[in-house]
Design a protein around this motif. Structure first.
Motif, PDB file in Angstrom:
ATOM      1  N   PRO A 197       0.828  -1.142   0.160  1.00 35.76           N
ATOM      2  CA  PRO A 197      -0.114  -0.036  -0.044  1.00 35.76           C
ATOM      3  C   PRO A 197       0.901   1.299  -0.035  1.00 35.76           C
ATOM      4  O   PRO A 197       0.241   2.385  -0.183  1.00 35.76           O
ATOM      5  N   THR A 198       2.131   1.084   0.164  1.00 37.60           N
ATOM      6  CA  THR A 198       3.117   2.324   0.220  1.00 37.60           C
ATOM      7  C   THR A 198       3.000   3.015  -1.284  1.00 37.60           C
ATOM      8  O   THR A 198       3.455   4.279  -1.387  1.00 37.60           O
ATOM      9  N   ILE A 199       2.726   2.205  -2.164  1.00 34.93           N
ATOM     10  CA  ILE A 199       2.804   2.656  -3.503  1.00 34.93           C
ATOM     11  C   ILE A 199       1.531   3.684  -3.563  1.00 34.93           C
ATOM     12  O   ILE A 199       1.498   4.735  -4.804  1.00 34.93           O
ATOM     13  N   LEU A 200       0.445   3.741  -2.768  1.00 36.07           N
ATOM     14  CA  LEU A 200      -0.576   4.739  -2.829  1.00 36.07           C
ATOM     15  C   LEU A 200       0.110   6.149  -2.283  1.00 36.07           C
ATOM     16  O   LEU A 200      -0.385   7.257  -2.358  1.00 36.07           O
ATOM     17  N   THR A 201       1.424   6.183  -1.867  1.00 33.44           N
ATOM     18  CA  THR A 201       2.117   7.369  -1.565  1.00 33.44           C
ATOM     19  C   THR A 201       2.714   7.960  -2.585  1.00 33.44           C
ATOM     20  O   THR A 201       3.169   9.280  -2.369  1.00 33.44           O
ATOM     21  N   LEU A 202       2.955   7.342  -3.636  1.00 34.51           N
ATOM     22  CA  LEU A 202       3.778   7.908  -4.790  1.00 34.51           C
ATOM     23  C   LEU A 202       3.315   9.182  -5.457  1.00 34.51           C
ATOM     24  O   LEU A 202       4.120  10.027  -5.690  1.00 34.51           O
ATOM     25  N   TYR A 249      -5.993  -3.584  -5.968  1.00 35.87           N
ATOM     26  CA  TYR A 249      -6.264  -2.352  -5.531  1.00 35.87           C
ATOM     27  C   TYR A 249      -5.683  -1.446  -6.239  1.00 35.87           C
ATOM     28  O   TYR A 249      -6.241  -0.098  -6.228  1.00 35.87           O
ATOM     29  N   THR A 250      -4.627  -1.531  -6.980  1.00 32.52           N
ATOM     30  CA  THR A 250      -3.949  -0.701  -7.870  1.00 32.52           C
ATOM     31  C   THR A 250      -5.105  -0.088  -8.752  1.00 32.52           C
ATOM     32  O   THR A 250      -5.353   0.910  -9.231  1.00 32.52           O
TER      33      THR A 250
END
Length: 452
Positions: free
Chosen positions: A45-50, A189-190
């Motif tokens: 879920p850290t990719i949602l910080t990009l 979710y992506t």
């Protein structure tokens, strides 16, 4: 406390009495299992910080840094795998990052340096996974019961109980099916978030877009280095040797296939999440794009059912991530507490395993409840933890073990990466700590909300 390996002890005799190696790091997996583990360790879920990281860099530098980080980490993990294969062929198979570093550098202090950094990263990710999972439950609860009395720490306690149960899976290899589900969850979710961003960006309520950077030059520089540290943390994992240890020997070449699988997923998820989120929200991007899509002060910018499903998928994957990053702690615990000569499920080993893993998870849950601003130190973890382990040490170890000529391209590429990312790590740590200091007045122990 773990100790550095002494002398030229063969792997077989060293592992004979090593319960951490025999049980937790059991070597039975195939290359695709390694791919599942790697993907869970990196694509979370850290990719949602990009989009938030792009906010400090802009379109051009954002794309450049994301691409460079991807190429460098793939190259770094490839070199790490080559170093492990080199040691294996020399009769010194290493299944732990700390032992590999101590062997290559010939220094006991490097063993303790790596174990300190790994412990900080793995415990930090464990705390972060519980914290974010608790926040996911709170988001769902707030939408179903806007005036409910439950607080964030109540949901953190619920998540901790589930993690205590799941943590009793005895080996890293036993997570292979969970981590396959984790891979599909990350893709799911992506795609849902990308669809939500497209819906938000094309609707009549679309937010105004501004892609400008900070006007103040010093703020712009600090924000850029913070963003670089965040991206480094997202790409980092710090446990590649332990993942390779789960592959059945001979492991030569298998990790490369696992890396290719992992980076195929990375290409799909990282770019789509970064581009769609930054396109919609620009320099107003939140540290979690789901929060931008679910603002507190106005209606949801995408169908609630779609965002709710994305939150559920994120929640489920966080359990897998917490389990993966707990394995190093469990390996250290069982090396010192279990008896490898007795069965994995013997009373002698089962009771201490249940007790010690439960205590570890309670500690992580307590820290998550006490420090709901933990997400703010994500960039510090990237700068001080992931950059040394994933961007510096693999290149150094390759140059030492394979001894490329000082005039060769490989040698100078490795040296350049070491110099550039050491500098980026120092600047990133400084700028990230600066942000923590500036935001200190927002922090509250056992607070009811995560501080952005």
């Amino acid at each position: 406390m773990a100790e550095p390996p002494k002398g030229d002890i063969s792997p077989e005799s060293r592992n004979e009495d090593d319960a951490g190696a025999t049980f937790v790091l059991e070597s039975k997996g195939e290359w695709w299992h390694a791919g599942f583990h790697l993907t869970t360790a990196i694509v979370g879920p850290t990719i949602l910080t990009l989009p938030y990281a792009f906010r400090g860099l802009g379109w051009g530098l954002g794309f450049l840094c994301l691409t460079v980080m991807g190429l460098v980490t793939f190259y770094s993990y490839f070199l790490m795998s080559r170093v492990l294969d080199h040691c294996d062929k020399s009769g010194r198979r290493h299944i732990r990052f700390r032992e590999l570093a101590a062997d290559v550098f010939g220094s006991g202090w490097m063993f303790y340096f790596v174990i300190f950094i790994q412990t900080a990263i793995n415990t930090g990710v464990g705390v972060g996974a519980i914290l974010l999972a608790g926040e996911c439950l709170k988001i769902m609860y707030s939408n179903l019961s806007p005036h409910g009395s439950l607080k964030l720490y109540d949901f953190i306690a619920m998540v901790t109980v589930v993690m205590i149960v799941l943590s009793q899976l005895p080996t890293f290899h036993s997570l292979r099916h969970i981590n396959l589900c984790s891979l599909f969850l990350s893709l799911a979710y992506t795609f849902l978030v990308v669809g939500a961003c497209i819906h938000a960006g094309t609707s009549k309520n679309a937010p105004s877009r501004d892609y400008s950077l900070e006007a103040n030059k010093s703020d712009r520089v600090f924000n850029a280095f913070t963003s670089i540290s965040i991206i480094a943390a997202i790409f980092g994992n710090g446990i590649l040797p332990e993942i390779q240890a789960t592959v059945a020997p001979p492991a030569t070449g298998k990790m490369v296939k696992g890396l290719i699988m992992c980076y195929a997923v990375i290409c799909v998820t990282f770019y789509s999440a970064a581009v769609s989120g930054y396109w919609v929200f620009g320099n107003k991007s939140n540290s979690n794009i789901l929060k931008s899509l679910l603002p507190d002060d106005r209606p949801s910018l995408a169908p609630t059912w779609l965002l709710g499903l994305a939150v559920v998928f994120v929640l489920l994957q966080l359990f897998a991530i917490g389990l993966v990053y707990s394995q190093v702690a469990y390996e250290i615990i069982e090396k010192n507490s279990a008896d490898a000569k007795q069965g994995m499920f013997s009373k002698r080993n089962l009771i201490p395993r249940i007790i010690l893993r439960t205590i570890y998870m309670i500690f992580c849950g307590f820290m998550a409840a006490m420090l709901p601003f933990f997400g703010d130190i994500n960039a510090v973890v990237g700068a001080l933890g992931f950059i040394p382990l994933d961007f510096v040490l693999p290149m150094l170890m390759y140059n030492i073990t394979h001894k490329p000529s000082n005039s060769s391209l490989t040698y100078w590429i490795n040296i350049s990466i070491i110099v550039v990312f050491t500098g980026a790590g120092i600047m990133g740590a400084f700028s990230s700590i600066r942000i923590l200091v500036l935001d200190a007045n927002k922090f509250k122990l056992f607070g009811g909300d995560i501080v952005d």
